[in-house]
Scaffold this motif. Structure first.
Motif, PDB file in Angstrom:
ATOM      1  N   GLY A 178       0.838  -1.191   0.000  1.00  0.00           N
ATOM      2  CA  GLY A 178       0.000   0.000   0.000  1.00  0.00           C
ATOM      3  C   GLY A 178       0.871   1.238   0.000  1.00  0.00           C
ATOM      4  N   GLY A 179       0.396   2.299  -0.616  1.00  0.00           N
ATOM      5  CA  GLY A 179       1.195   3.521  -0.642  1.00  0.00           C
ATOM      6  C   GLY A 179       0.329   4.759  -0.747  1.00  0.00           C
ATOM      7  N   LEU A 180       0.710   5.789  -0.002  1.00  0.00           N
ATOM      8  CA  LEU A 180       0.001   7.072   0.000  1.00  0.00           C
ATOM      9  C   LEU A 180       0.838   8.148  -0.674  1.00  0.00           C
ATOM     10  N   SER A 181       0.241   8.888  -1.602  1.00  0.00           N
ATOM     11  CA  SER A 181       0.844  10.068  -2.214  1.00  0.00           C
ATOM     12  C   SER A 181       2.222   9.742  -2.807  1.00  0.00           C
ATOM     13  N   LEU A 182       3.318  10.287  -2.264  1.00  0.00           N
ATOM     14  CA  LEU A 182       4.647   9.931  -2.747  1.00  0.00           C
ATOM     15  C   LEU A 182       4.864   8.429  -2.647  1.00  0.00           C
ATOM     16  N   GLY A 183       4.422   7.832  -1.540  1.00  0.00           N
ATOM     17  CA  GLY A 183       4.508   6.381  -1.396  1.00  0.00           C
ATOM     18  C   GLY A 183       3.679   5.661  -2.435  1.00  0.00           C
ATOM     19  N   GLY A 184       2.542   6.242  -2.805  1.00  0.00           N
ATOM     20  CA  GLY A 184       1.711   5.673  -3.863  1.00  0.00           C
ATOM     21  C   GLY A 184       2.391   5.728  -5.215  1.00  0.00           C
ATOM     22  N   GLN A 185       3.125   6.808  -5.470  1.00  0.00           N
ATOM     23  CA  GLN A 185       3.866   6.915  -6.729  1.00  0.00           C
ATOM     24  C   GLN A 185       5.001   5.891  -6.777  1.00  0.00           C
ATOM     25  N   ILE A 186       5.672   5.697  -5.650  1.00  0.00           N
ATOM     26  CA  ILE A 186       6.724   4.669  -5.581  1.00  0.00           C
ATOM     27  C   ILE A 186       6.114   3.290  -5.818  1.00  0.00           C
ATOM     28  N   LEU A 187       4.937   3.061  -5.260  1.00  0.00           N
ATOM     29  CA  LEU A 187       4.230   1.798  -5.492  1.00  0.00           C
ATOM     30  C   LEU A 187       3.909   1.621  -6.974  1.00  0.00           C
ATOM     31  N   LEU A 188       3.424   2.648  -7.634  1.00  0.00           N
ATOM     32  CA  LEU A 188       3.138   2.559  -9.068  1.00  0.00           C
ATOM     33  C   LEU A 188       4.394   2.207  -9.854  1.00  0.00           C
ATOM     34  N   GLU A 189       5.510   2.790  -9.438  1.00  0.00           N
ATOM     35  CA  GLU A 189       6.784   2.502 -10.110  1.00  0.00           C
ATOM     36  C   GLU A 189       7.208   1.049  -9.873  1.00  0.00           C
ATOM     37  N   ILE A 190       6.999   0.562  -8.657  1.00  0.00           N
ATOM     38  CA  ILE A 190       7.307  -0.843  -8.343  1.00  0.00           C
ATOM     39  C   ILE A 190       6.478  -1.774  -9.228  1.00  0.00           C
ATOM     40  N   LEU A 191       5.181  -1.510  -9.309  1.00  0.00           N
ATOM     41  CA  LEU A 191       4.292  -2.344 -10.132  1.00  0.00           C
ATOM     42  C   LEU A 191       4.658  -2.257 -11.611  1.00  0.00           C
ATOM     43  N   SER A 192       5.140  -1.096 -12.043  1.00  0.00           N
ATOM     44  CA  SER A 192       5.547  -0.916 -13.441  1.00  0.00           C
ATOM     45  C   SER A 192       6.802  -1.716 -13.766  1.00  0.00           C
TER      46      SER A 192
ATOM     47  N   ALA B 212      -6.280   9.349 -10.443  1.00  0.00           N
ATOM     48  CA  ALA B 212      -6.838   8.071  -9.991  1.00  0.00           C
ATOM     49  C   ALA B 212      -7.530   7.344 -11.140  1.00  0.00           C
ATOM     50  N   THR B 213      -8.265   8.087 -11.957  1.00  0.00           N
ATOM     51  CA  THR B 213      -8.936   7.488 -13.116  1.00  0.00           C
ATOM     52  C   THR B 213      -7.922   6.959 -14.118  1.00  0.00           C
ATOM     53  N   LYS B 214      -6.864   7.729 -14.346  1.00  0.00           N
ATOM     54  CA  LYS B 214      -5.810   7.303 -15.277  1.00  0.00           C
ATOM     55  C   LYS B 214      -5.152   6.008 -14.795  1.00  0.00           C
ATOM     56  N   ILE B 215      -4.859   5.942 -13.505  1.00  0.00           N
ATOM     57  CA  ILE B 215      -4.227   4.758 -12.927  1.00  0.00           C
ATOM     58  C   ILE B 215      -5.144   3.544 -13.072  1.00  0.00           C
ATOM     59  N   ALA B 216      -6.400   3.724 -12.697  1.00  0.00           N
ATOM     60  CA  ALA B 216      -7.358   2.611 -12.772  1.00  0.00           C
ATOM     61  C   ALA B 216      -7.552   2.134 -14.210  1.00  0.00           C
ATOM     62  N   ASN B 217      -7.541   3.056 -15.148  1.00  0.00           N
ATOM     63  CA  ASN B 217      -7.705   2.683 -16.553  1.00  0.00           C
ATOM     64  C   ASN B 217      -6.499   1.907 -17.093  1.00  0.00           C
ATOM     65  N   LEU B 218      -5.316   2.168 -16.519  1.00  0.00           N
ATOM     66  CA  LEU B 218      -4.099   1.491 -16.979  1.00  0.00           C
ATOM     67  C   LEU B 218      -3.981   0.065 -16.430  1.00  0.00           C
ATOM     68  N   ILE B 219      -4.544  -0.167 -15.263  1.00  0.00           N
ATOM     69  CA  ILE B 219      -4.368  -1.453 -14.589  1.00  0.00           C
ATOM     70  C   ILE B 219      -5.561  -2.359 -14.904  1.00  0.00           C
TER      71      ILE B 219
END
Length: 246
Positions: free
Chosen positions: A81-95, A206-213
């Motif tokens: 789980g990740g919030l804000s900056l942590g959420g961006q790091i999470l997106l990068e990890i998943l990428s 949030a919509t962009k992220i959800a649409n990508l996954i």
């Protein structure tokens, strides 16, 4: 990067990534609600209080955490789980690693660059950084973040320890981050959270992220602000974790 751990290592592992300018206490209430059932790891992100490394980029933090999971958990854990900056790091990890976790919760993560904000960060903090150690100024900042009062002492202590260069570095990375197309390769089941009272660009992100996954769900939290659920409503956050993994 330093890591704080809670709960038995015999249980499924969850990693939680705090927001920019915050620390492990972002999830202080979640720890008590989860540690009997899960092994919880909270990295202190680079450039933050008690971290051992200056902040360089979202990408470098993501690689550090990927290597940590590879070295300690055979390359895969239950949930991140990740919030804000942590959420961006999470997106990068998943990428970068589509198989690194079974589940993920991305909360209030900016995925669309804010060019004007990026340009203003350095001059703004060059002028205002000297005020961060002033308690009256810190209280104003704290109030604007809508954090619960019980967190102020930890917020103030840790904020005073963040250097100006690190503050500028992670704020600039936060405002300029653009989600990668390879995010679509992740095999994790992902819950994307955003508050209904957040800025329009956060909802668009949030919509962009959800649409990508491919395997994702977008949940707009009615009446919630930026980071509200994990910081101020731990019961709600933990319930979503348990619902997701079950």
């Amino acid at each position: 990067m330093e890591y704080k751990e809670y709960g038995s290592k015999n249980n499924d592992t969850i990693i939680l990534l705090h927001g920019g300018g915050l620390s492990w206490w972002n999830y202080i209430d979640e720890i008590g609600l989860l540690e009997d059932e899960f092994h919880i790891v909270i990295p202190i992100l680079d450039g933050h209080s008690n971290s051992d490394t200056n902040f360089t980029s979202i990408e470098s933090n993501a690689l550090e955490i990927i290597n940590f999971i590879n070295d300690n958990y055979n390359g895969k854990i239950k949930l991140i789980g990740g919030l804000s900056l942590g959420g961006q790091i999470l997106l990068e990890i998943l990428s970068k690693n589509p198989n690194i976790c079974e589940y993920a919760i991305v909360e209030s993560a900016l995925a669309i660059p804010m060019n004007f904000t990026y340009k203003m960060i350095e001059p703004t903090f060059n002028l205002s950084y000297c005020l961060i150690s002033k308690k009256w100024f810190s209280k104003l900042q704290f109030k604007s973040l809508k954090l619960k009062n019980s967190l102020f002492d930890m917020y103030y202590e840790d904020t005073c320890k963040i250097t100006k260069d690190n503050l500028i570095a992670f704020m600039k990375s936060n405002s300029s981050y653009e989600v990668k197309d390879t995010l679509s390769h992740t095999r994790a089941k992902v819950l994307v959270l955003v508050g209904s009272k957040e800025r329009p660009i956060m909802k668009k992100s949030a919509t962009k992220i959800a649409n990508l996954i491919p395997n994702s769900e977008l949940d707009v939290l009615q009446g919630y602000y930026h980071g509200d659920i994990s910081i101020n409503h731990a019961d709600d956050y933990v319930e979503r974790i348990k619902r997701l993994v079950r």
